[in-house]
Enzyme design. Structure first.
Site, PDB file in Angstrom:
ATOM      1  N   GLU A 274     -77.526 -28.151 -21.815  1.00 19.35           N
ATOM      2  CA  GLU A 274     -78.972 -28.309 -21.688  1.00 19.35           C
ATOM      3  C   GLU A 274     -79.609 -28.786 -22.996  1.00 19.35           C
ATOM      4  O   GLU A 274     -80.570 -28.201 -23.494  1.00 19.35           O
ATOM      5  CB  GLU A 274     -79.608 -27.001 -21.210  1.00 19.35           C
ATOM      6  CG  GLU A 274     -79.096 -26.572 -19.844  1.00 19.35           C
ATOM      7  CD  GLU A 274     -79.716 -25.276 -19.317  1.00 19.35           C
ATOM      8  OE1 GLU A 274     -80.192 -24.473 -20.118  1.00 19.35           O
ATOM      9  OE2 GLU A 274     -79.703 -25.090 -18.083  1.00 19.35           O
ATOM     10  N   ASP A 353     -76.365 -20.244 -11.878  1.00 21.15           N
ATOM     11  CA  ASP A 353     -77.340 -19.736 -12.837  1.00 21.15           C
ATOM     12  C   ASP A 353     -78.181 -18.593 -12.270  1.00 21.15           C
ATOM     13  O   ASP A 353     -79.348 -18.802 -11.934  1.00 21.15           O
ATOM     14  CB  ASP A 353     -78.251 -20.898 -13.273  1.00 21.15           C
ATOM     15  CG  ASP A 353     -79.051 -20.558 -14.517  1.00 21.15           C
ATOM     16  OD1 ASP A 353     -78.807 -19.493 -15.107  1.00 21.15           O
ATOM     17  OD2 ASP A 353     -79.916 -21.368 -14.888  1.00 21.15           O
ATOM     18  N   GLU A 381     -85.665 -14.087 -13.908  1.00 20.74           N
ATOM     19  CA  GLU A 381     -85.995 -15.517 -13.828  1.00 20.74           C
ATOM     20  C   GLU A 381     -86.031 -16.044 -12.388  1.00 20.74           C
ATOM     21  O   GLU A 381     -86.997 -16.681 -11.988  1.00 20.74           O
ATOM     22  CB  GLU A 381     -84.986 -16.312 -14.656  1.00 20.74           C
ATOM     23  CG  GLU A 381     -85.190 -17.806 -14.536  1.00 20.74           C
ATOM     24  CD  GLU A 381     -84.244 -18.626 -15.395  1.00 20.74           C
ATOM     25  OE1 GLU A 381     -83.398 -18.041 -16.098  1.00 20.74           O
ATOM     26  OE2 GLU A 381     -84.359 -19.864 -15.354  1.00 20.74           O
TER      27      GLU A 381
HETATM   28  C1  GCU Z   1     -81.151 -21.170 -17.463  1.00 18.66           C
HETATM   29  C2  GCU Z   1     -82.555 -20.985 -17.931  1.00 18.66           C
HETATM   30  C3  GCU Z   1     -82.768 -21.551 -19.292  1.00 18.66           C
HETATM   31  C4  GCU Z   1     -81.719 -20.981 -20.249  1.00 18.66           C
HETATM   32  C5  GCU Z   1     -80.331 -21.203 -19.689  1.00 18.66           C
HETATM   33  C6  GCU Z   1     -79.229 -20.538 -20.502  1.00 18.66           C
HETATM   34  O1  GCU Z   1     -80.892 -22.511 -17.215  1.00 18.66           O
HETATM   35  O2  GCU Z   1     -83.446 -21.574 -17.005  1.00 18.66           O
HETATM   36  O3  GCU Z   1     -84.063 -21.216 -19.709  1.00 18.66           O
HETATM   37  O4  GCU Z   1     -81.821 -21.552 -21.485  1.00 18.66           O
HETATM   38  O5  GCU Z   1     -80.256 -20.671 -18.391  1.00 18.66           O
HETATM   39  O6  GCU Z   1     -78.663 -19.569 -20.002  1.00 18.66           O
HETATM   40  O7  GCU Z   1     -78.901 -20.971 -21.576  1.00 18.66           O
END
Ligand code: GCU
Length: 666
Positions: A274, A353, A381
């Site tokens: 990400e 997730d 979340e």
């Molecule tokens: C999810 C979440 C993110 C977080 C990521 C992670 O995608 O939405 O906000 O950073 O998990 O676990 O690193």
């Protein structure tokens, strides 16, 4: 009045305690009187017993020895094991470490708060060895004070890029130590902006102080690390883990860091995910990156916790073979055995997730030669943002009890993460935490049950969801029988109810993109080319069988065959693994479409019942708690109604199949 609630350390006065005479004297053996954790244990016993029973106990120190030096998870368990037993005229607390004495003290205080008879509870002595060596909370707190996926205010660790140390810091340490947490990562895994500078002179003094406070409660401080620190703060042009310049920068940096923050336990790293930098940029493996850092921190007795949440969020899903669920296994299995022994891989419970329902990550039971720990999320979340009540301990119990078939016996997730299955040097469990600076710490007061419960379960995986819920209510709300039984009966089914009115049969992801609260059937943000759930007029679900993405085959047998076959796959996961016609009959005897309609109507109705039950507690629980939860229930019901209507009408319009019970679908 304090600026925050005491939760389960409220130590409310108890009027009719069975027999308190035995609590007037404590014998402490094993750990030394000069240990700060022992001193904190004594203070806690004094405060708690005075406030609950009006007792001022005496403390007698017996023989002490030094704890064993911790070089492995087993050493941690040896040190933290404790025994509480009865003497003629008092209670004996013994452990090899101060942390163990602290846990023993909290054990006694918990039993008193729950109004249990002390002599019966401790008859014959009670020895508790923690189930897991590492029991951690991961804060996703940013240094500007915001919290990624935070639903209970702002951070209490940071304000405007500064570290805050105040009364709340100590109370937080007390709260989490009391349920057995022994490690805390205080900053977000997405290390950006000021957080990249946490390992610089600007923050060392405060971090050292924080580390000291935590150490007094048996808690190790950890930091999330920016993998590309060499570039971000080091002025180098590379973060290649095999580059000598990079290695030498880290050596100097770590020498400085551990000199200035001697209590630091190590680092958590999110790499190559990400948008976070990582070794893939340089054509290196995850093991190259993790081992480079681990080798450097080894001399300080520290560990590197490396996250397995590595996937390509920009991948093109159109070929219908590419599958994000496969990524963890595909990225990490080939290097099983290559990670050095102070690296731990931290694995999210599911392959995607933190959806309300996912299968267990096949890395758990896949990896055999690598230290591993489980990551769960108590920050809600995808499970209701601490607006909707969703008690997650039943889910965690399912995860821990899952048989991986990696061995003939001792093969559950609980066995693996405890270190029993493979004798990992380090192992354990971490939760993305649900705390913030709201008065009550967790937004919805009932979400406190997840914080309490995670710690209790991490310490003792044999506890039941019900026992944990009961303790939480008795200690944090009221020990009145009617109140306890009503609130426990709100908590226990709440996850199932949430699942009913949200995404059906394991499909997940029907949430508002980015926000992850509220219904958006087509909302999955990382598939720009179609819908994640693949619904058309005939059917729904993702084919992850051998005919589809092949993900089901990442499991050991017999799990692989069970998941691979729609007729064997458990109903609750069937759309995670298979694309099926709406008319497919589930094991329950219902068709997929009827299941969708029924569960959504039921989910909403059951949420209403929970809310009514809560209403019946007016005047029986503290007004502030009552109002807090009532207000959340109002929002939960609106959310549940919206989900029910949207999901049912979406699938009615897609399939054209009416509800066989003839209910109105909008
Ligand atoms: C999810 C979440 C993110 C977080 C990521 C992670 O995608 O939405 O906000 O950073 O998990 O676990 O690193």
């Amino acid at each position: 009045m304090k600026n925050h609630a005491d939760l389960w350390l409220a130590y409310k006065e108890i009027k009719n305690f069975s027999d308190s005479s035995i609590l007037k004297k404590f014998y402490i053996s094993g750990a030394s009187a000069s240990d700060r954790t022992v001193a904190n244990a004594i203070t806690e016993l004094k405060t708690g017993l005075k406030s609950m029973l009006g007792i001022e106990p005496d403390f007698i120190f017996e023989e002490s020895s030094d704890p064993v030096k911790e070089n492995s998870g087993k050493d941690i368990l040896d040190n933290e094991e404790y025994t509480v037993s009865l003497r003629e005229d008092g209670i004996s607390l013994s452990s090899k470490s101060g942390a163990g004495i602290l846990y023993a003290a909290f054990d006694v205080l918990r039993n008193v708060s729950c109004e249990r008879d002390i002599k019966t509870t401790y008859a014959g002595g009670r020895t508790v060895r923690p189930s897991n060596p590492l029991r951690m909370l991961n804060h996703w707190d940013n240094m500007d004070g915001s919290i990624e996926r935070g639903y209970s205010g702002e951070s209490f660790f940071y304000v405007n890029d500064e570290i805050v140390i105040d009364e709340r810091t100590v109370d937080y340490a007390r709260l989490i130590a009391s349920v057995g947490i022994n490690g805390v990562v205080i900053n977000n895994v997405n290390v950006k902006n000021a957080a990249s500078y946490m390992i610089t002179d600007r923050y060392f003094d405060k971090l050292a102080k924080l580390g000291e406070i935590f150490a007094g409660y048996g808690i190790r401080l950890y930091l999330s690390l920016n993998y590309a620190s060499t570039i971000e703060i080091g002025g180098l042009d590379s973060a290649d883990p095999l580059d000598e310049k990079v290695i030498s920068w880290w050596k100097n940096k770590m020498a400085e860091v551990f000199d200035r923050i001697p209590t630091l336990g190590g680092f958590l790293v999110k790499a190559d995910s990400e948008g976070r930098p990582g070794p893939f940029t340089y054509g290196r493996t995850q093991a190259d990156g993790a081992n480079m850092l681990a080798d450097i921190v080894k001399e300080y007795g520290a560990i590197i916790i490396w996250r397995c949440f590595v996937y390509n969020c920009k991948q093109d899903w159109r070929d219908r073979k590419t599958d994000r669920a496969r990524a963890g296994y595909d990225n990490f299995m080939p290097m099983d055995g290559d990670y050095h022994d102070n690296v731990i891989l931290q694995i999210k419970n599911g392959p995607m997730d933190f959806q309300i329902r996912e299968p267990i990550s096949p890395l758990l039971g896949g990896l055999k030669k690598t230290n591993q720990m489980l990551e769960v999320q108590i920050a809600q979340e995808y499970t209701g943002h601490q607006i909707d009540v969703c008690y997650l301990i039943p889910e965690f119990k399912e995860i821990l009890g899952f048989r991986t078939y990696v061995k003939e016996e001792k093969d559950t997730v609980a066995d693996i993460i405890s270190g029993e299955t493979f004798g990992d040097r380090y192992s354990g469990i971490a939760a993305v935490t649900n705390t913030g600076n709201d008065f009550n710490w967790t937004g919805n007061y009932l979400a406190g049950a997840n914080l309490f419960g995670f710690g209790r379960l991490a310490f003792d995986t044999s506890l039941s969801s019900e026992q944990i819920a009961e303790e939480f209510v008795k200690m944090s709300i009221s020990a009145d029988e009617d109140v306890v039984s009503k609130i426990v009966s709100i908590l226990l089914p709440s996850r199932e109810i949430y699942e009913k009115y949200t995404s059906p049969l394991g499909i997940g992801w029907m949430v508002q993109p980015g926000i992850h609260y509220g219904c958006s059937v087509d909302g999955y943000e990382y598939d720009r080319w179609g819908t994640y759930h693949r619904a058309d007029h005939l059917g729904i679900g993702v084919d992850r069988s051998d005919k589809g993405t092949g993900y089901a085959l990442q499991y050991n047998e017999p799990n692989a065959s069970v998941y691979n076959d729609p007729d064997k796959c458990p109903d609750e996961l069937v759309l995670f693994f298979h694309h099926l016609p709406y008319t497919h009959k589930l094991h329950s005897g219902k068709t997929v479409i009827q299941h969708i309609y029924d569960t959504h109507f039921e989910g909403y109705e059951e949420a209403q019942k929970l809310s009514e039950k809560w209403d019946s507690l007016k005047g029986k629980v503290d007004d502030e708690i009552f109002e807090n939860v009532s207000e959340r229930f109002t929002r939960q019901l609106a959310n549940a109604r919206e989900w029910c209507d949207q999901v049912n009408s979406y699938f009615y319009r897609k399939s054209g199949i009416p509800d066989e019970k003839g209910r109105q679908i909008y």
